[in-house]
Design a protein around this motif. Structure first.
Motif, PDB file in Angstrom:
ATOM      1  N   LEU A  89       0.820  -1.210   0.000  1.00 53.14           N
ATOM      2  CA  LEU A  89       0.000   0.000   0.000  1.00 53.14           C
ATOM      3  C   LEU A  89       0.857   1.265   0.000  1.00 53.14           C
ATOM      4  CD1 LEU A  89      -2.855  -1.113   2.421  1.00 53.14           C
ATOM      5  CD2 LEU A  89      -2.956  -0.884  -0.081  1.00 53.14           C
ATOM      6  N   THR A  90       1.993   1.220   0.681  1.00 51.69           N
ATOM      7  CA  THR A  90       2.913   2.363   0.676  1.00 51.69           C
ATOM      8  C   THR A  90       3.440   2.591  -0.736  1.00 51.69           C
ATOM      9  OG1 THR A  90       3.546   1.992   2.979  1.00 51.69           O
ATOM     10  CG2 THR A  90       5.054   3.297   1.635  1.00 51.69           C
ATOM     11  N   LEU A  91       3.833   1.515  -1.406  1.00 50.90           N
ATOM     12  CA  LEU A  91       4.322   1.645  -2.778  1.00 50.90           C
ATOM     13  C   LEU A  91       3.221   2.206  -3.688  1.00 50.90           C
ATOM     14  CD1 LEU A  91       6.728   1.206  -4.654  1.00 50.90           C
ATOM     15  CD2 LEU A  91       5.877  -1.115  -5.049  1.00 50.90           C
ATOM     16  N   ALA A  92       1.999   1.746  -3.510  1.00 48.22           N
ATOM     17  CA  ALA A  92       0.880   2.261  -4.306  1.00 48.22           C
ATOM     18  C   ALA A  92       0.656   3.755  -4.029  1.00 48.22           C
ATOM     19  CB  ALA A  92      -0.387   1.468  -4.011  1.00 48.22           C
ATOM     20  N   MET A  93       0.720   4.164  -2.774  1.00 47.42           N
ATOM     21  CA  MET A  93       0.538   5.578  -2.432  1.00 47.42           C
ATOM     22  C   MET A  93       1.670   6.429  -3.001  1.00 47.42           C
ATOM     23  SD  MET A  93      -2.274   6.177  -0.900  1.00 47.42           S
ATOM     24  CE  MET A  93      -1.889   7.806  -0.294  1.00 47.42           C
ATOM     25  N   ILE A  94       2.886   5.909  -2.947  1.00 47.33           N
ATOM     26  CA  ILE A  94       4.012   6.629  -3.537  1.00 47.33           C
ATOM     27  C   ILE A  94       3.748   6.854  -5.018  1.00 47.33           C
ATOM     28  CG2 ILE A  94       6.445   6.414  -4.199  1.00 47.33           C
ATOM     29  CD1 ILE A  94       6.881   5.020  -1.446  1.00 47.33           C
ATOM     30  N   ARG A  95       3.286   5.817  -5.710  1.00 47.45           N
ATOM     31  CA  ARG A  95       3.014   5.929  -7.151  1.00 47.45           C
ATOM     32  C   ARG A  95       1.896   6.929  -7.417  1.00 47.45           C
ATOM     33  NH1 ARG A  95       2.682   7.089 -11.612  1.00 47.45           N
ATOM     34  NH2 ARG A  95       2.614   5.773 -13.454  1.00 47.45           N
TER      35      ARG A  95
END
Length: 93
Positions: free
Chosen positions: A10-16
């Motif tokens: 989810l962190t990676l998705a939010m970063i994107r």
């Protein structure tokens, strides 16, 4: 999927989702502020999904990280549309 793996995804998705394109040394890069869980950030760096330096206030997605983030978002998008049919799709799509 365990709690830590979910947090990382989810962190990676939010970063994107919050990233902007910026000129890098080898061409354009996607950069984002790193105001996320530090353990998740460290794990994403370790797995080569993002790059950052200790003194930087932002991170950038590697090609591997951008591809993985897009996979995660493509998986989540139908679930989000089911729950919130009036939501705006990412990137104006």
């Amino acid at each position: 999927m365990g709690r830590d793996s979910l947090l990382q995804a989810l962190t990676l998705a939010m970063i994107r989702l919050t990233a902007w394109e910026e000129k890098g040394f080898d061409g354009p890069v996607l950069r984002a502020w790193k105001g996320y869980d530090w353990d998740a950030i460290d794990q994403l760096v370790e797995e080569d999904f993002i790059h950052t330096e200790h003194r930087w206030k932002s991170i950038y997605l590697t090609d591997k990280g951008e591809a993985r983030a897009d996979e995660i978002l493509n998986h989540l998008e139908p679930l989000l549309e089911e729950k919130t049919p009036n939501c705006t799709k990412r990137n104006g799509q």
